[in-house]
Write an enzyme that holds these catalytic residues in place. Sequence first.
Site, PDB file in Angstrom:
ATOM      1  CG  HIS A 146       2.202   8.954   6.189  1.00 27.65           C
ATOM      2  ND1 HIS A 146       1.132   9.654   5.855  1.00 27.65           N
ATOM      3  CD2 HIS A 146       2.120   7.954   6.733  1.00 27.65           C
ATOM      4  CE1 HIS A 146       0.288   9.011   6.485  1.00 27.65           C
ATOM      5  NE2 HIS A 146       0.749   7.871   7.097  1.00 27.65           N
ATOM      6  CB  SER A 194      -1.702   5.979   6.683  1.00 25.81           C
ATOM      7  OG  SER A 194      -1.498   6.276   7.798  1.00 25.81           O
ATOM      8  CG  ASP A 234       0.634  12.553   3.778  1.00 22.57           C
ATOM      9  OD1 ASP A 234       2.025  12.169   3.029  1.00 22.57           O
ATOM     10  OD2 ASP A 234       0.027  11.863   4.587  1.00 22.57           O
TER      11      ASP A 234
END
Length: 558
Positions: A262, A400, A316
């Site tokens: 992402h 992240s 991810d």
Amino acid sequence: MIQQNNSTRARSRICFFLLFLLTGPACLFAQLNQGGLPLSFIFAIPAEDNPVVVSPSIHRSALQAEDEEKPLPYRYAVNIPVDLDIRTQGNWIKSPDGSNIWRLEIHAPGAQALTLYFDRFNVPAGGKLFVYSPQRTQCLGAFTARNNVEEQVFAISLISGDKLTLEYNADPDTDIIPGIHVSEIAYAYRGVQDLSKGIRDFGQSGACEVNINCSEGQQWQQQRRGVARISIKEGTGSFWCSGSLVNNVRNDKKPYFLTADHCGNGSSANDLGRWIFYFNYLSTACENPVLEPASRTMTGARLMAHGGNEGATGSDFFLVLLKDNIPDTFGVYYNGWSRVSEPSPSGTGIHHPQGDIQKISTYTTPLISSNWNGHPYMSHWKTVWTQTLHGHGVTEGGSSGSPIFDNTGHIVGSLTGGDSQCGTGSEDLPDYYGKFSYSWDQNGTDSASVLKCWLDPDNTGTMVLSGQATSVDVRTLSIPVEVYPNPFTDCLTLRIINQADSFSASIYDQPGKCVFHLDQEKFNQERIEIDLRGLCKGLYFLKLQGRQTMAVVKIIKQ
């Protein structure tokens, strides 16, 4: 993180001396560069005649609304399209030694910091490009033909404040005009420190976060050397994410870097060529630093593999290969990994929340196999963070893609997101990491969607791989020092952090003459104040020399 839901000969001597100083390990935000100083610095050429390009203004309220609607990945800058070409803008002048100098000033009113994105970067042999702040407290470069790549894209790391100057020094033996074109200005409006305002405060992450050099990070000093914050270019925005270098079974120091899907799946190949990786961006002590610390940066990457569709269909992950090999002098560490599916009983996460200096979060209960956000795939590790001596480290936007380590120091996952927060009673809510074991071979069937083809190209079947260190000559290790205020008027304060070495302090002017020297048996006080009222205004270089260490810091007297 996704929340759930003077003659040439004389000048050569001067440049050699300053090159020695400036290419020391204490250079701020050192990208791969040749070092040295712009000719305008050496010959004290004033900036009054520099042409100025003013960028369009931004609408902060609109940006805030957009950030609230899509909080992650953490956007810190909006990219403003420009058309700045060395052939049509700027001003050429002659230096006293006959060299050609081109300069252009860029002003983006109200920006906290600026980054430049080049869609054409082709510097001929002998040419040098510099980028610096108006106060000359930050100076990046020289960028040379060494920085040319086939795609001709490039980016520079952040310059604090809302103004910067581009300067090109032409090789006097050639008439070739370089191909230099700036296509976008990254206007940073949050998630950075504006050094130009002289603010003695640092860091925007939550108060519960724990710096990597607190006691909680003592056993994780190798691992932290592989973790970096990433300035992600994605279309019209620039974002903060985190990630780590990862070792491969051949142990050949190939610069593979792992982050989250992402973070990267909206970046084009040209965007990836302008990602900036900040290594060693941390406080050298447990306390937050007074001033922003130095770091080492690399520019540009290529996508190798990715999968999980931001966690919707898998783990991810986003694996890139840096465009340049990392010099050993960077002192990085290629982290090891484990693709064992058994949950780790304890470990840590190392990350850069909100693009801040490196932090550490600790878990002391076993990881739990889980899905992500209600999707059916058991592709994630669920973890809950533990209160420790210096805080209750959690994750935030900017974390992240950061790695989670098992109790033996191996990467077992990369952060997708979660609900932990500082100061809201949510410190003990769970976070979720895409499993390394899932990323290994379960997001797809080809090399573009799995890790194994890249990290085990010979198909050895390795389950657990140790990390790979780079050798660092102790003679080049920098002294952890804070110097403030900078710029200064009368006195300069030095703070040497956790340093027992004996060393001296010297200050040199631009031509390389020593104008101040202080021998000190040992700096055993927390702070040393130096009275420099006798110095003229201008740029100087403070050199701290120990028996096995050295640091060089640019200082400005106002």
